[in-house]
Design a protein around this motif. Sequence first.
Motif, PDB file in Angstrom:
ATOM      1  N   ALA A 181      41.717   9.765  58.067  1.00 15.87           N
ATOM      2  CA  ALA A 181      42.039   8.842  56.975  1.00 15.87           C
ATOM      3  C   ALA A 181      40.964   7.757  56.855  1.00 15.87           C
ATOM      4  O   ALA A 181      40.550   7.387  55.745  1.00 15.87           O
ATOM      5  CB  ALA A 181      43.408   8.205  57.206  1.00 15.87           C
ATOM      6  N   ASP A 182      40.501   7.252  57.991  1.00 16.34           N
ATOM      7  CA  ASP A 182      39.421   6.256  57.971  1.00 16.34           C
ATOM      8  C   ASP A 182      38.159   6.844  57.345  1.00 16.34           C
ATOM      9  O   ASP A 182      37.486   6.195  56.539  1.00 16.34           O
ATOM     10  CB  ASP A 182      39.093   5.798  59.402  1.00 16.34           C
ATOM     11  N   LEU A 183      37.859   8.069  57.717  1.00 16.96           N
ATOM     12  CA  LEU A 183      36.669   8.732  57.187  1.00 16.96           C
ATOM     13  C   LEU A 183      36.793   8.939  55.684  1.00 16.96           C
ATOM     14  O   LEU A 183      35.835   8.724  54.927  1.00 16.96           O
ATOM     15  CB  LEU A 183      36.473  10.070  57.890  1.00 16.96           C
ATOM     16  N   ASP A 184      37.966   9.308  55.246  1.00 11.47           N
ATOM     17  CA  ASP A 184      38.196   9.518  53.813  1.00 11.47           C
ATOM     18  C   ASP A 184      38.036   8.214  53.037  1.00 11.47           C
ATOM     19  O   ASP A 184      37.438   8.185  51.953  1.00 11.47           O
ATOM     20  CB  ASP A 184      39.598  10.095  53.603  1.00 11.47           C
ATOM     21  N   ARG A 185      38.561   7.120  53.598  1.00 12.36           N
ATOM     22  CA  ARG A 185      38.419   5.814  52.927  1.00 12.36           C
ATOM     23  C   ARG A 185      36.954   5.403  52.841  1.00 12.36           C
ATOM     24  O   ARG A 185      36.496   4.869  51.825  1.00 12.36           O
ATOM     25  CB  ARG A 185      39.230   4.750  53.675  1.00 12.36           C
ATOM     26  N   GLU A 227      26.377  15.197  54.760  1.00  8.93           N
ATOM     27  CA  GLU A 227      27.177  16.412  54.915  1.00  8.93           C
ATOM     28  C   GLU A 227      27.917  16.418  56.247  1.00  8.93           C
ATOM     29  O   GLU A 227      29.007  16.985  56.360  1.00  8.93           O
ATOM     30  CB  GLU A 227      26.283  17.648  54.828  1.00  8.93           C
ATOM     31  N   ALA A 228      27.322  15.792  57.259  1.00 14.21           N
ATOM     32  CA  ALA A 228      27.931  15.803  58.594  1.00 14.21           C
ATOM     33  C   ALA A 228      29.345  15.234  58.587  1.00 14.21           C
ATOM     34  O   ALA A 228      30.197  15.651  59.379  1.00 14.21           O
ATOM     35  CB  ALA A 228      27.063  14.996  59.566  1.00 14.21           C
ATOM     36  N   ALA A 268      35.010  16.554  59.528  1.00 14.45           N
ATOM     37  CA  ALA A 268      36.403  16.520  59.104  1.00 14.45           C
ATOM     38  C   ALA A 268      36.996  17.929  59.041  1.00 14.45           C
ATOM     39  O   ALA A 268      38.124  18.161  59.491  1.00 14.45           O
ATOM     40  CB  ALA A 268      36.517  15.836  57.742  1.00 14.45           C
ATOM     41  N   ILE A 269      36.235  18.873  58.484  1.00 15.08           N
ATOM     42  CA  ILE A 269      36.720  20.249  58.390  1.00 15.08           C
ATOM     43  C   ILE A 269      36.950  20.834  59.777  1.00 15.08           C
ATOM     44  O   ILE A 269      38.008  21.418  60.056  1.00 15.08           O
ATOM     45  CB  ILE A 269      35.717  21.117  57.600  1.00 15.08           C
TER      46      ILE A 269
END
Length: 437
Positions: free
Chosen positions: A188-192, A206-207, A212-213
């Motif tokens: 969620a932090d990464l998405d924000r 891209e990393a 995340a994937i």
Amino acid sequence: MKTLSKLALAAVLATGVSGLALVAPAVAKDKKEEAAAPGFKLSKPVQAVAFQAQTAIKERNVATAEPLVVQIETAATTDDDKYIAAALRYDLENTKLLLAQTANPKAPLDETPLAKPLDALLAAKSTPAADRGKYLFRRGQLAYNSGQYPVASQYFTQAKAAGYTSGDFDLQLAKVKVQAGDTAGGLADLDRYITAQKAAGQPVPEAYYRFAIATANTKKMAPETLAWMQKYVTAYPNTKVWRDVILQYAFAQNSLAVPDKAQTTDLYRLLRAAGAMPDQAMYEDYANSVYKNGNPYEAAAVLKEGTAAGKIPASSSFSKSLLTAANAAIAREGSLAASEKQALAAKDGKIASSTGDAYLGQNNYAKAAELYRAALSKGGVDASEVNTRLGIALARSGDKAGAQAAFGAVTGTPRAGIAALWSTWTQVGSTAPAPAA
């Protein structure tokens, strides 16, 4: 003893100094005035040796610096004294690490001596607010390198709140949260972060998407894995990324889906639409599958395309024989008009669906859509499969809205996931990958 990771070493080089700037006595003033730190009031015993200690540290003269720093630590009484003592100790210990790394790059480094001065700097009332973030970050790295992931996560979170930034700090923060057991929180932090970067017009490496994937897939978080795959190809809609995502979705050892033959064919169709078919084996399997399913038109087209792309060698006897068989079947069948008439008169949609597949293989997307719709209205078919192919026909014809509606009607696993990837392709398409830097 912990091996200093590349990440930690980079931080030592970048943030390994406190930022403390001591000044020498002014020549024009009383010779008894000793070194001072601008903005700080130091006791005389600390003033007497502070500049000498820092000079020795900058010159990497550890033998000279060590007793001077010990003298300052012993003499420190005021808040400013304690800050100076901690800052100099921190700089000195970092210098020792750098010297040890230079002398033997492969040897393990003991970072534990950094903990005490970092804790002192974080506790010191005189520590400049602008420096707190980097100290919190570095303290978090110590915890991370010793396997204390929940503690590291706390320090990194505090560092971010204190305004600390670096090139990949947000990815580090997400990683440590995941390793601390908070996978959902880390992602969620990464998405924000990604959302904020994109809103600011800034590129996202891209990393971040790959991490995340891989993380979501490892944790068996299927919906999240698929969502991150869609985000990845949306951000980087080139043929290489499409190939990587589709292969990981259904063809890798730890793939998200295990498709049957019909579902695999629709994934092959997506790879082909994205210009991302990887190799001879997949071209031939694709062509063989549709041929055996009564669609020689698509089989012939796939084989010709694979040969033209250089993926199928001209010497392939399998491809040659399959293409010959497909062309013979096409010659025998002739026009699809009779099949279409039969399909529309049938009591169920099975013939209409297979005729739609044939038209799809001919790239006659309008006719394919018409037959798929007839199949759905008559029933007796796998509605999710037919809706997937209706969506494909509409997407390939340029009817994005119609395609999205068809894909949205698909249910079940992994059909819905296949339709979701097709839906994303309908929105973003595919491009050639950027050349290597």
